[in-house]
Design an enzyme around this catalytic site. Structure first.
Site, PDB file in Angstrom:
ATOM      1  CG  ASP A   1      -6.106   1.897  -0.819  1.00  0.00           C
ATOM      2  OD1 ASP A   1      -5.612   0.964  -1.463  1.00  0.00           O
ATOM      3  OD2 ASP A   1      -5.659   2.267   0.281  1.00  0.00           O
TER       4      ASP A   1
ATOM      5  CG  HIS B   1      -2.094   1.393  -0.390  1.00  0.00           C
ATOM      6  ND1 HIS B   1      -3.059   1.330   0.594  1.00  0.00           N
ATOM      7  CD2 HIS B   1      -0.974   0.868   0.163  1.00  0.00           C
ATOM      8  CE1 HIS B   1      -2.551   0.775   1.679  1.00  0.00           C
ATOM      9  NE2 HIS B   1      -1.284   0.499   1.456  1.00  0.00           N
TER      10      HIS B   1
ATOM     11  CB  SER C   1       0.061   0.335   4.328  1.00  0.00           C
ATOM     12  OG  SER C   1      -0.343  -0.852   3.703  1.00  0.00           O
TER      13      SER C   1
END
Length: 722
Positions: free
Chosen positions: A666, A698, A591
């Site tokens: 995602d 995600h 991320s």
């Protein structure tokens, strides 16, 4: 300040025989869990604690009156029997005893799912009977319970209320899926938002969010599992583009009347901190402008929706980020607690309902991480806060009248603690780098342990030989700020040898990787990689959590710039070690950490030979409005910042081996980021590796996570270790 200050914390031995398997990088936290008392808490209005039995089938108790000996308070069988007696026509299969919340000395509240309906129940531990059961359909979601046995719940994008007599009424009937009522998924759950409906104290009126996102473009996510791939559209407002419009509506159950609170223009603003005044006459709402630099905390008439007054405002040149709803002082509807980091650290302030600041309840540089509630006299507040440059969590108590703060736990570490109802005892559970888990009953007056309930042994002993884990303190790139770091030494460490390095990082706001708790916050994959012969290094750079607002806001309008500068200070530290192979340094993150990994692979291409970037942000103009614009402003306002931090034109700088991993569905960092970077690499003639996980969002969860870690480990072994 010296450049590097060390705090050596040794775990395990240096001789290694047994190592974690790749499966245990995912399953290990359960397999090697420290001995504990699960879900331990004070029984209200008593000198007793309750917790779940080791097999999770019974609710257990230890009491001061029995010298803290263990007894079964309620068994799963007794709860199941009470359910059969109280609720006919439904079936329950309890795999374990549910989590409970104590309402009084003898009653607890819990939620259970039956075959036909979901239930909120009150159970009496003396009579072993259910005294109240409020039901709503199994297909309902986000249930919110009122004090008068009513429950509001969501059916799709609409609100239903099940009344005390069992009758269900529809509050909203919007057919357009772009109108979402009552959901906690508003403003993408930034600004501390975790619910979308609020009952007043008497249960006669329900306030709720109404989100209109019809003006936000549809964004496609593809499900590849169908015979023909199916497209699922989500609403994903990107930085600088049109955002959703949100209002707060009050519904009166008796009359069916709805009133929209007049939060005003412009429509693209953020509404948070929604709170009923205890009398039910007024509603308080934090109104934050889209620029996220001006907060007004407003009072509104709940019956008419009319604006009454602004109690206070916060303005900043960077951002204002409300994170907590106000908490009213019990038995005093004219005073409330407000938490804010506006003055440097997230701390508490006592206000009157006319907007007057009564008392600053902050203490030193302590960041409040968890407000536990008031004591029995409602004159003191207990809370968990930071200490030791953000490494520790301690229990504090502040007096509302004097503002004086007392630290109730003292051992350095991460404490999960609470105070008994009478204010005399503390249930303290803590760990630190050398303590797996310790649970004790402390005396509030002298902070000393009356009774130690659990003193866990090293759960790896005799099974897994752990590497040496060391906490280090470094200095930020500006030469002013201490930074917390962690080194995990490789298996069979020999200081005369040179080892490859895996830097694991995140680096973004609201996250902290290095802490003073068991394993120093390290994950099992970190330990696995150290056991495979890597030096594993992690540092929380400026911009990360638990150190106050100034520590974070250095990233304003230039995400990644100062964060990378700090990480390079960590690299300097590593290169100063004779056992580090400076030609074999790799980086891994997910991320924001994926953004950092890719940034370092392109900006510091001569330093990092291998990188793995999971779910990476590549260009902040493709990220959502609420988070992205807080830190970067809009692309229109900050074109230089967006250009400087975009990685699309940096692909040409790539020299090492880079693996990008993305969840194919995602909805947080959409796949557009990594796809565009891959295309940029192709155009630049740069080789890059790419792997998608179908049916994952995600992050990669479940057993597929084992596959992911095996792939990452193999990538480092193939391209860095050999």
């Amino acid at each position: 300040m010296k450049k590097y200050v060390f705090s050596f914390l040794l775990i395990g031995s240096i001789a290694f025989a047994q190592k974690l398997t790749i499966e245990e990088t995912v399953m290990g936290p359960r397999k090697y869990a420290s001995k504990t008392l699960s879900a331990s808490q004070w029984r209200k209005d008593s000198k007793a604690i309750t917790y779940l039995s080791a097999d999770f089938s019974n609710l257990m108790e230890k009491s001061a009156s029995t010298n803290w000996t263990e007894a079964t308070l309620v068994s799963k069988a007794e709860l199941e029997s009470a359910l059969k007696t109280k609720i006919s026509g439904d079936e329950f299969t309890l795999r374990s005893f549910p989590m409970v919340h104590w309402k009084s000395k003898n009653t607890f509240e819990t939620e259970l799912a039956g075959k036909n309906k979901n239930y909120n129940i009150i159970f009496d531990v003396e009579t072993k009977q259910i005294t109240k059961a409020v039901a709503y359909p199994n297909d309902g979601s986000e249930a919110t319970f009122a004090s008068n046995n009513q429950v509001a719940w969501l059916k799709g994008n609409n609100i239903q209320i099940t009344l005390a007599d069992g009758k269900t009424i529809a509050v909203t009937n919007d057919e357009n899926s772009g109108i979402v009522n009552g959901s906690g998924y508003v403003h993408r759950q930034e600004f501390g938002i975790d619910k979308g409906m609020w009952w007043n104290e008497t249960g006669t009126q329900l306030a709720y969010y109404r989100k209109d996102e019809t003006m936000v473009a549809n964004y496609p996510l593809t499900n590849w599992n169908e015979r023909e791939a199916v497209n699922k559209d989500i609403k994903y407002p990107m930085a600088g583009m049109t955002s959703e419009n949100v209002t707060v509506v009050v519904y009166d159950v008796a009359s069916g009347k709805k009133v929209t609170i007049q939060t005003g223009e412009p429509k693209e603003q953020y509404l948070t901190m929604v709170s009923w005044e205890p009398t039910g006459k007024f509603i308080f709402i934090g109104v934050l402008n889209r620029e996220q630099n001006h907060l007004k905390f407003n009072k509104y008439n709940a019956s008419t929706g009319v604006f009454v007054k602004t109690l206070f405002e916060e303005k900043a040149t960077t951002w204002v980020e409300p994170q907590h709803a106000i908490t009213f002082v019990p038995n005093n509807p004219n005073q409330f607690i407000y938490q804010t980091d506006f003055y440097g650290y997230n701390q508490m302030y006592l206000y009157s309902t006319d907007g007057k600041l009564i008392k600053n309840l902050g203490y030193k540089d302590v960041v409040v991480t968890d407000l536990l509630g008031f004591d029995a006299t409602n004159s003191k507040i207990n809370y968990i806060g930071t200490a030791n440059n953000g490494l520790d969590r301690q229990l504090y108590q502040v007096d509302l009248k004097s503002g004086k703060t007392f630290q109730l736990t003292t051992v350095s570490g991460t404490h999960n603690a609470s105070v008994s109802s009478d204010g005399t005892m503390i249930l303290d559970q803590y760990s630190n780098a050398t303590t797996p888990n310790e649970i004790s009953i402390l005396n509030v007056k002298n902070k000393m342990a009356n009774t130690t309930l659990v003193k866990a042994d090293n759960p790896f002993a005799g099974k897994i030989d752990l590497p040496k884990i060391e906490l280090v303190t470094l200095t930020s790139a500006d030469g002013k700020t201490p930074l917390n770091g962690r080194i995990i030494y490789p298996a069979n460490f020999d200081a005369t040898k040179k080892y490859p390095v895996m830097v694991y990082l995140y680096g973004g706001s609201h996250a902290q990787l290095v802490t003073n708790k068991w394993l120093s916050g390290a994950g099992y994959f970190d330990i696995y990689m150290a056991q495979q012969g890597y030096v594993v290094f992690t540092m929380d750079n400026r911009g990360s959590d638990a150190r106050g607002k100034k520590f974070c806001e250095v990233n304003h309008r230039q995400l990644g710039v100062n964060e990378m500068a700090d990480q390079m200070e960590g690299i300097k530290f590593l290169k100063s070690k004779a056992f580090v192979d400076a030609d074999k340094i790799g980086v891994f993150g997910w991320s924001f950490g994926g953004f950092m990994s890719t940034s370092l692979m392109t900006a510091q291409a001569d330093t990092f030979k291998v990188g793995v970037a999971g779910g990476p942000v590549i260009d902040w103009k493709y990220y959502e409005i609420m988070y992205g614009e807080r830190y970067m402003d809009t692309p229109q306002e900050n074109p230089e910042g967006y250009a400087k931090t975009s990685l699309l034109d940096k692909a040409k700088n790539l020299k090492g081996r880079l693996l990008i991993i993305h969840g194919a569905q995602d909805p947080v960092v959409v796949q557009q980021h990594s796809m565009n970077f891959i295309e940029a690499c192709i155009k630049a003639g740069k080789q890059v590796d790419y792997f998608l996980y179908p049916n994952h969002e995600h992050n990669v969860s479940g057993r597929d996570r084992i596959h992911m870690y095996a792939k990452i480990a193999d990538y480092f072994d193939t391209h860095l270790k050999k």
